[in-house]
Motif scaffolding. Structure first.
Motif, PDB file in Angstrom:
ATOM      1  N   ARG A 101     -88.601 -19.768  60.167  1.00 57.33           N
ATOM      2  CA  ARG A 101     -90.000 -19.999  59.796  1.00 57.33           C
ATOM      3  C   ARG A 101     -90.617 -18.739  59.195  1.00 57.33           C
ATOM      4  NH1 ARG A 101     -90.132 -22.823  64.824  1.00 57.33           N
ATOM      5  NH2 ARG A 101     -91.135 -21.024  65.820  1.00 57.33           N
ATOM      6  N   LYS A 102     -90.239 -17.589  59.740  1.00 58.10           N
ATOM      7  CA  LYS A 102     -90.755 -16.324  59.221  1.00 58.10           C
ATOM      8  C   LYS A 102     -90.326 -16.129  57.767  1.00 58.10           C
ATOM      9  CE  LYS A 102     -92.423 -12.056  59.603  1.00 58.10           C
ATOM     10  NZ  LYS A 102     -93.834 -11.729  59.884  1.00 58.10           N
ATOM     11  N   LEU A 106     -96.204 -24.738  58.334  1.00 67.16           N
ATOM     12  CA  LEU A 106     -94.784 -24.425  58.213  1.00 67.16           C
ATOM     13  C   LEU A 106     -93.975 -24.865  59.427  1.00 67.16           C
ATOM     14  CD1 LEU A 106     -94.608 -20.953  56.461  1.00 67.16           C
ATOM     15  CD2 LEU A 106     -93.888 -23.166  55.604  1.00 67.16           C
ATOM     16  N   ASN A 107     -94.590 -24.987  60.583  1.00 60.80           N
ATOM     17  CA  ASN A 107     -93.860 -25.470  61.748  1.00 60.80           C
ATOM     18  C   ASN A 107     -93.299 -26.874  61.514  1.00 60.80           C
ATOM     19  OD1 ASN A 107     -94.272 -23.158  63.182  1.00 60.80           O
ATOM     20  ND2 ASN A 107     -96.084 -23.906  64.264  1.00 60.80           N
ATOM     21  N   LYS A 108     -94.096 -27.710  60.814  1.00 62.09           N
ATOM     22  CA  LYS A 108     -93.648 -29.058  60.529  1.00 62.09           C
ATOM     23  C   LYS A 108     -92.608 -29.070  59.413  1.00 62.09           C
ATOM     24  CE  LYS A 108     -98.131 -31.030  61.805  1.00 62.09           C
ATOM     25  NZ  LYS A 108     -99.293 -31.834  61.323  1.00 62.09           N
ATOM     26  N   GLU A 109     -92.763 -28.134  58.475  1.00 67.16           N
ATOM     27  CA  GLU A 109     -91.900 -28.134  57.299  1.00 67.16           C
ATOM     28  C   GLU A 109     -90.590 -27.377  57.505  1.00 67.16           C
ATOM     29  OE1 GLU A 109     -94.019 -26.612  54.020  1.00 67.16           O
ATOM     30  OE2 GLU A 109     -95.582 -28.118  54.059  1.00 67.16           O
ATOM     31  N   SER A 110     -90.470 -26.642  58.622  1.00 66.93           N
ATOM     32  CA  SER A 110     -89.310 -25.773  58.797  1.00 66.93           C
ATOM     33  C   SER A 110     -87.995 -26.528  58.859  1.00 66.93           C
ATOM     34  CB  SER A 110     -89.472 -24.937  60.077  1.00 66.93           C
ATOM     35  OG  SER A 110     -89.579 -25.784  61.199  1.00 66.93           O
ATOM     36  N   GLU A 111     -88.024 -27.823  59.183  1.00 68.88           N
ATOM     37  CA  GLU A 111     -86.810 -28.605  59.256  1.00 68.88           C
ATOM     38  C   GLU A 111     -86.353 -29.099  57.888  1.00 68.88           C
ATOM     39  OE1 GLU A 111     -85.165 -28.699  61.978  1.00 68.88           O
ATOM     40  OE2 GLU A 111     -86.755 -27.636  63.040  1.00 68.88           O
ATOM     41  N   MET A 125     -89.565 -18.426  55.590  1.00 65.72           N
ATOM     42  CA  MET A 125     -90.285 -19.383  54.760  1.00 65.72           C
ATOM     43  C   MET A 125     -91.727 -18.933  54.531  1.00 65.72           C
ATOM     44  SD  MET A 125     -88.845 -22.837  56.601  1.00 65.72           S
ATOM     45  CE  MET A 125     -90.018 -23.908  55.764  1.00 65.72           C
ATOM     46  N   LYS A 126     -92.356 -18.451  55.586  1.00 64.41           N
ATOM     47  CA  LYS A 126     -93.750 -18.028  55.492  1.00 64.41           C
ATOM     48  C   LYS A 126     -93.907 -16.846  54.551  1.00 64.41           C
ATOM     49  CE  LYS A 126     -97.592 -16.287  58.308  1.00 64.41           C
ATOM     50  NZ  LYS A 126     -98.073 -16.002  59.686  1.00 64.41           N
ATOM     51  N   VAL A 127     -93.062 -15.842  54.731  1.00 63.43           N
ATOM     52  CA  VAL A 127     -93.162 -14.639  53.908  1.00 63.43           C
ATOM     53  C   VAL A 127     -92.856 -14.961  52.450  1.00 63.43           C
ATOM     54  CG1 VAL A 127     -92.159 -12.363  53.469  1.00 63.43           C
ATOM     55  CG2 VAL A 127     -92.673 -13.072  55.812  1.00 63.43           C
ATOM     56  N   LYS A 128     -91.831 -15.794  52.227  1.00 65.18           N
ATOM     57  CA  LYS A 128     -91.485 -16.170  50.850  1.00 65.18           C
ATOM     58  C   LYS A 128     -92.649 -16.892  50.185  1.00 65.18           C
ATOM     59  CE  LYS A 128     -88.785 -17.117  47.296  1.00 65.18           C
ATOM     60  NZ  LYS A 128     -89.666 -17.999  46.523  1.00 65.18           N
ATOM     61  N   ARG A 129     -93.254 -17.825  50.909  1.00 60.61           N
ATOM     62  CA  ARG A 129     -94.369 -18.579  50.336  1.00 60.61           C
ATOM     63  C   ARG A 129     -95.562 -17.668  50.077  1.00 60.61           C
ATOM     64  NH1 ARG A 129     -96.558 -24.085  53.002  1.00 60.61           N
ATOM     65  NH2 ARG A 129     -94.513 -24.745  52.255  1.00 60.61           N
ATOM     66  N   GLN A 130     -95.884 -16.813  51.018  1.00 62.17           N
ATOM     67  CA  GLN A 130     -97.034 -15.935  50.845  1.00 62.17           C
ATOM     68  C   GLN A 130     -96.834 -14.964  49.698  1.00 62.17           C
ATOM     69  OE1 GLN A 130     -97.926 -14.084  54.622  1.00 62.17           O
ATOM     70  NE2 GLN A 130     -99.220 -15.787  55.253  1.00 62.17           N
ATOM     71  N   ARG A 131     -95.623 -14.458  49.539  1.00 63.55           N
ATOM     72  CA  ARG A 131     -95.366 -13.525  48.445  1.00 63.55           C
ATOM     73  C   ARG A 131     -95.453 -14.222  47.094  1.00 63.55           C
ATOM     74  NH1 ARG A 131     -90.371  -9.865  50.995  1.00 63.55           N
ATOM     75  NH2 ARG A 131     -91.665  -8.782  52.544  1.00 63.55           N
ATOM     76  N   PRO A 159     -80.109 -11.915  57.857  1.00 69.19           N
ATOM     77  CA  PRO A 159     -81.443 -11.578  57.341  1.00 69.19           C
ATOM     78  C   PRO A 159     -82.215 -10.731  58.344  1.00 69.19           C
ATOM     79  CG  PRO A 159     -81.369 -13.864  58.055  1.00 69.19           C
ATOM     80  CD  PRO A 159     -79.960 -13.357  58.120  1.00 69.19           C
ATOM     81  N   VAL A 160     -83.012  -9.824  57.851  1.00 70.88           N
ATOM     82  CA  VAL A 160     -83.758  -8.928  58.729  1.00 70.88           C
ATOM     83  C   VAL A 160     -84.757  -9.705  59.575  1.00 70.88           C
ATOM     84  CG1 VAL A 160     -85.628  -8.445  57.089  1.00 70.88           C
ATOM     85  CG2 VAL A 160     -84.976  -6.714  58.775  1.00 70.88           C
ATOM     86  N   GLU A 161     -85.142 -10.899  59.129  1.00 69.77           N
ATOM     87  CA  GLU A 161     -86.073 -11.710  59.917  1.00 69.77           C
ATOM     88  C   GLU A 161     -85.497 -12.080  61.280  1.00 69.77           C
ATOM     89  OE1 GLU A 161     -87.439 -11.874  55.787  1.00 69.77           O
ATOM     90  OE2 GLU A 161     -85.479 -12.176  56.727  1.00 69.77           O
ATOM     91  N   GLU A 162     -84.175 -12.164  61.395  1.00 72.15           N
ATOM     92  CA  GLU A 162     -83.564 -12.434  62.695  1.00 72.15           C
ATOM     93  C   GLU A 162     -83.751 -11.252  63.634  1.00 72.15           C
ATOM     94  OE1 GLU A 162     -79.543 -13.723  62.322  1.00 72.15           O
ATOM     95  OE2 GLU A 162     -80.046 -15.506  61.135  1.00 72.15           O
TER      96      GLU A 162
END
Length: 593
Positions: A223-224, A483-488, A226-232, A383-386
């Motif tokens: 989720r992180k 994004l919680n709903k979309e993460s799947e 996805m969030k960072v990619k979308r925000q950027r 990935p560093v997000e892990e």
């Protein structure tokens, strides 16, 4: 008489030097045991790998685990590596028969090494020692010396380890891959140990299920990402009207000792400039004691990098010298790179030290700060997000709340120029968001105002900037609340889809009053960009903004309803009303950006 086991489950643990080409020989040992190249040799194992095979009538299951820094206590090991070790040991159901603790026979086993081993095996509980055998690797180094002679000569620390494991140890010559004798002798020792344990395998002693915990962390990491990619992506679109092409970039490196600051500067500037460090490593052999600036022409831009003295995790040293970095790269840096190593855990003590360091520059420093993770090769392909997701909230708060999710990873591959290009692009976007301003302690890059008109224009400009920033923050927040709903869902299907990322703002017209585009043909991102774009009055000249065209639009009030507010704050609207009232009273004035 020993009983022959038809199935033997083996977990291999061990450490490695941070920048060493060779580790403790875990992967090589696994290959020797299975008689084939089942594990990747020469690179750190960052994620547990399991392999199986039949050897001399026995079915063997071997698990290679992530290594830790051989000279570091458990506190410094990243939470990702800890969880991975616990997870795989528990996953080797119903439990491993043996833990093979690899120790290179040519490495000095001193007090710090002993502490590191003892603390890391404590992850698995006190009973783990009853199922552990010390596996000495690089046995060819011994020559004609017997291993018991080596143990006696090495001293009390290694002798403590052997005693802790019930005097169970074995030697592998990793260069003799075809020698089955050393494998058969080891299997016999494993079977003997199992008999001493009443035929029982090791049962992990854990209160929590590491499998469940690690799985949750990995979902958080996804989720992180996805969030960072979308925000950027959204931020890039929102700032596309701010064309700040930097001919020179000034960077200040901040961080503790031996975290890779100097080597990061070398990688950015493409040369051994700050320190004479080997290409394969981030180890800094000489401690930086004063600010040093080096320059280079990188990617068509003049890049200036300032290396600063490292601070310890217990005391903040050289405060004046660190502040001197602002003078060294006068008139001020565009970016601070706060350097953190990914092989270490970001503890509460680390957070306090970072807080003390950054407080030297004031709160405004965070607008100009990017987290630079070093030792990226430690993660390998993870990935560093892990890593971020597994750490405590201290690091997550620092990244998200202080630095606006600005972070980047550098590894030790000096030929990988893409990582430097991406870093410079991130700096450029941050500078654009800061409207081209560099950092100063006074946070003023322009001359002091003297006249009443100049004072008013400066106040009005600050109000405009404030509301611009508020709008951007709300856009970024509102675009990621679902994004919680979309993460799947598969993220690649939404790659580059800005329209579905930004909340619907249909219904309002262009804020400059024109009608060349309709509400149906202008996507929400462009609407926001139109609002963020400075309006130029025909009579005021280039670089000035007319408050008449910007704030007297009949649809101006609609904008307040279109600003995405995740949590309503009545002060936001009061501030906006004040802003509008002020501009209406002075609508004939104009000011420069």
């Amino acid at each position: 008489m020993n009983k022959t086991l038809s199935n033997i489950r083996i977990v291999i643990l061990g450490s490695r030097q941070l920048g060493g080409i060779e580790g403790s020989g875990k992967s090589s040992a696994g290959n020797i045991i299975l008689g084939r190249n089942a594990f990747d040799v020469g690179r750190r194992t960052a994620q547990c790998v399991q392999a199986a095979g039949d050897v001399q009538g026995r079915h063997l299951t071997v698990v290679d685990t992530p290594s830790w820094h051989y000279n570091s206590p458990l506190e410094k090991t990243s939470e990702l590596d800890k969880l991975e070790i616990e997870y795989r040991v528990c996953l080797c159901l119903p439990g491993p028969h043996v833990i093979l603790l690899t120790v290179p026979v040519d490495t000095i086993f001193n007090k710090s090494y002993q502490t590191s081993v003892e603390e890391h095996l404590s992850l698995l509980g006190k009973k783990v020692w009853n199922h552990t055998i010390v596996l000495f690797t690089r046995g060819d180094w011994l020559g004609d010396t017997r291993i018991d002679e080596r143990i006696e000569k090495e001293g009390k620390h290694l002798q403590w380890l052997i005693k802790k494991c019930g005097n169970r140890y074995h030697v592998f010559n990793c260069k003799q891959h075809t020698d089955n004798t050393q494998v058969l002798e080891m299997l016999a020792k494993i079977e003997e140990m199992v008999m001493e344990n009443n035929g029982c395998h090791y049962v992990p002693e854990t209160d929590n299920n590491p499998s469940t915990e690690l799985e949750l962390k990995m979902k958080t990491a996804k989720r992180k990402m996805m969030k960072v990619k979308r925000q950027r992506d959204i931020l890039q679109e929102l700032l596309k009207e701010r064309n700040y092409t930097l001919s020179d970039v000034r960077i200040v490196l901040l961080g503790g000792g031996r975290v890779g600051k100097s080597t990061s500067g070398n990688i950015i500037l493409q040369g051994h400039i700050f320190e004479k460090t080997p290409e394969e490593d981030f180890i800094i052999h000489t401690r930086t004691i004063q600010c040093v600036m080096k320059q280079g022409q990188i990617e068509g831009c003049q890049v200036s990098v300032v290396d600063t003295p490292g601070w310890s995790t217990s005391t903040l040293e050289n405060e004046n010298e660190i502040l001197h970095s602002l003078t060294v790269c006068s008139p001020g840096p565009h970016a601070f790179l706060l350097v953190l190593p990914v092989h270490e855990s970001f503890t509460k003590r680390s957070r306090q030290t970072v807080k003390d360091l950054m407080s030297l520059f004031g709160d405004n420093v965070w607008k100009h700060t990017i987290i630079l993770f070093t030792y990226g090769h430690w993660l390998r392909d993870r990935p560093v997000e892990e890593y971020i997701a597994c750490e405590e909230e201290a690091l997550q708060d620092l990244i998200e709340r202080k630095c606006g999710n600005r972070y980047h990873v550098l590894n030790n591959d000096w030929t990988n120029r893409l990582q430097v290009q991406s870093l410079l692009k991130m700096i450029e976007q941050m500078v654009a968001r800061n409207r081209g301003e560099y950092f100063t302690l006074e946070n003023k890059a322009s001359k002091p105002t003297t006249t009443e008109d100049q004072m008013f224009n400066e106040t009005l400009e600050e109000e405009w900037k404030k509301h611009e920033d508020e709008l951007i923050e709300r856009m970024l927040e509102a675009a990621t609340v679902d994004l919680n709903k979309e993460s799947e869902q598969l993220y690649h299907k939404r790659r580059g889809s800005i329209e579905c990322s930004i909340p619907n703002m249909s219904g309002d017209s262009l804020l400059d009053g024109t009608s060349s585009y309709g509400a149906d043909t202008l996507d929400p991102t462009d609407k926001v960009c139109q609002w963020l774009r400075p309006r130029h009055a025909a009579s005021s000249g280039h670089g000035t903004m007319s408050t008449t065209s910007s704030f007297q639009d009949p649809n101006r009030e609609c904008l307040k309803d279109d600003i995405p507010i995740h949590k309503h704050n009545p002060n936001d609207m009061d501030s906006l009303k004040y802003f509008n009232n002020t501009t209406e009273q002075k609508h004939t004035r104009s000011f420069s950006f």
